[in-house]
Every structure is written in C-alpha cells, then in structure tokens.
Design a protein around this motif. Structure first.
Motif, PDB file in Angstrom:
ATOM      1  N   ASP A  26     -31.353  -4.443  18.385  1.00  0.00           N
ATOM      2  CA  ASP A  26     -32.756  -4.285  18.023  1.00  0.00           C
ATOM      3  C   ASP A  26     -33.287  -5.437  17.184  1.00  0.00           C
ATOM      4  O   ASP A  26     -34.473  -5.676  17.134  1.00  0.00           O
ATOM      5  N   GLU A  27     -32.400  -6.165  16.527  1.00  0.00           N
ATOM      6  CA  GLU A  27     -32.823  -7.203  15.603  1.00  0.00           C
ATOM      7  C   GLU A  27     -33.690  -8.264  16.284  1.00  0.00           C
ATOM      8  O   GLU A  27     -34.652  -8.729  15.712  1.00  0.00           O
ATOM      9  N   GLY A  28     -33.368  -8.625  17.510  1.00  0.00           N
ATOM     10  CA  GLY A  28     -34.115  -9.670  18.206  1.00  0.00           C
ATOM     11  C   GLY A  28     -35.165  -9.151  19.166  1.00  0.00           C
ATOM     12  O   GLY A  28     -35.754  -9.927  19.909  1.00  0.00           O
ATOM     13  N   PHE A 102     -44.165 -18.939  11.509  1.00  0.00           N
ATOM     14  CA  PHE A 102     -43.694 -17.835  12.346  1.00  0.00           C
ATOM     15  C   PHE A 102     -42.835 -16.879  11.532  1.00  0.00           C
ATOM     16  O   PHE A 102     -43.009 -15.664  11.585  1.00  0.00           O
ATOM     17  N   PHE A 103     -41.921 -17.427  10.746  1.00  0.00           N
ATOM     18  CA  PHE A 103     -41.067 -16.584   9.897  1.00  0.00           C
ATOM     19  C   PHE A 103     -41.874 -15.933   8.785  1.00  0.00           C
ATOM     20  O   PHE A 103     -41.635 -14.780   8.428  1.00  0.00           O
ATOM     21  N   SER A 108     -38.175 -12.615  12.765  1.00  0.00           N
ATOM     22  CA  SER A 108     -36.817 -12.972  12.356  1.00  0.00           C
ATOM     23  C   SER A 108     -36.293 -14.147  13.183  1.00  0.00           C
ATOM     24  O   SER A 108     -36.869 -14.514  14.210  1.00  0.00           O
ATOM     25  N   VAL A 109     -35.180 -14.681  12.742  1.00  0.00           N
ATOM     26  CA  VAL A 109     -34.514 -15.755  13.480  1.00  0.00           C
ATOM     27  C   VAL A 109     -34.092 -15.241  14.852  1.00  0.00           C
ATOM     28  O   VAL A 109     -34.229 -15.944  15.861  1.00  0.00           O
ATOM     29  N   ALA A 110     -33.594 -14.013  14.907  1.00  0.00           N
ATOM     30  CA  ALA A 110     -33.171 -13.433  16.186  1.00  0.00           C
ATOM     31  C   ALA A 110     -34.356 -13.315  17.150  1.00  0.00           C
ATOM     32  O   ALA A 110     -34.207 -13.566  18.346  1.00  0.00           O
ATOM     33  N   GLN A 111     -35.527 -12.947  16.640  1.00  0.00           N
ATOM     34  CA  GLN A 111     -36.710 -12.866  17.502  1.00  0.00           C
ATOM     35  C   GLN A 111     -37.124 -14.257  17.981  1.00  0.00           C
ATOM     36  O   GLN A 111     -37.517 -14.426  19.132  1.00  0.00           O
ATOM     37  N   TYR A 112     -37.022 -15.249  17.107  1.00  0.00           N
ATOM     38  CA  TYR A 112     -37.324 -16.626  17.494  1.00  0.00           C
ATOM     39  C   TYR A 112     -36.391 -17.067  18.619  1.00  0.00           C
ATOM     40  O   TYR A 112     -36.826 -17.642  19.619  1.00  0.00           O
ATOM     41  N   GLU A 113     -35.108 -16.773  18.474  1.00  0.00           N
ATOM     42  CA  GLU A 113     -34.135 -17.132  19.502  1.00  0.00           C
ATOM     43  C   GLU A 113     -34.404 -16.398  20.803  1.00  0.00           C
ATOM     44  O   GLU A 113     -34.293 -16.985  21.885  1.00  0.00           O
TER      45      GLU A 113
END
Length: 133
Positions: A26-28, A102-103, A108-113
């Motif tokens: 769920d994190e990303g 964006f952050f 999150s970093v996971a969403q960015y990835e």
C-alpha cells in the motif's frame, strides 16, 4: 470498559515474517483519482507548468482566446500533475525542486517510484522516448 472483538480480523490471526505484505504494498499506491491525473498529464505540454505572463493574458483578451489554465485546484493533485507532466516529458531528469515540492505535498518516495516506473514502462510500450509537445 468497551470490548472490541478482533477475532474475525485477518491481520490479528495472520502471522507475518517481518511486516504484513499489505502494508508494504500500500505504501506506493495511488488512488483512482491520482492515477487519472497521471494519465491526463500525458497530454499536457511542459508549458502548462508555467503561469501565463502579462503579455500572454493581454493578447488573449485582445484576440479573444480564452484558454483555461491546466492547473488543478487541489494543491496535492497539482503537485502530482506537475510531477507526471515532467516525467512524461523528461523521464528521470526531473528538477530536484519539483521532486521536493512533490514530497512536500505529502507523496512518498514509494509513490514517486511507482509513478516513474509506470510512465517509463508506458513510454517503452508505446515506443516513445518523449511526448511531443
């Protein structure tokens, strides 16, 4: 004192080696609305990221062209749109200031990835290195 029955909760009865996989997955994740913003950003030009100047506004009034700004009313979704537009056009060469914004909008970093990987694979599938704009 209140009592809550957790016996039917699958997380209560499941055993996990380190952490529940659902939490890591769920994190990303993005919501359906957020994915819509990413998809719609594919058609936006890089010029949609800048505000129109005074001259552009004046010429629009003189010649009657009234283009509606592409900016979204929700600041979080606008940060997502900006990141998606930049990623569609520039791949991984997004300015650091945009990544920080964006952050700062709560992503999150996971969403960015997730976004960058999704856009990169879509660009590969469609055989385009950059969107013409």
């Amino acid at each position: 004192m209140a009592y809550v029955d957790f016996s039917g909760d699958p997380l209560h009865t499941a055993t996990f080696p380190v952490a529940p996989p659902a939490i890591a997955d769920d994190e990303g994740r993005l919501t359906g609305l957020e994915w819509s913003v990413v998809a719609l950003a594919r058609g936006d030009r890089l010029s949609s990221l800048s505000r129109p100047g005074r001259m552009s506004i004046a010429l629009g009034k003189v010649f009657g062209t009234r283009r509606h700004p592409a900016h979204l009313a929700d600041p979080r979704l606008e940060a997502l749109r900006r990141m998606a537009v930049l990623t569609w056009h520039m791949s991984f060469a997004v300015p650091a200031s945009e990544v920080r914004a964006f952050f700062a909008a709560g992503f999150s970093v996971a969403q960015y990835e997730t976004i960058t990987e999704s856009i990169a694979s879509a660009r590969i599938r469609h055989g385009s290195h950059a969107v013409k704009g």
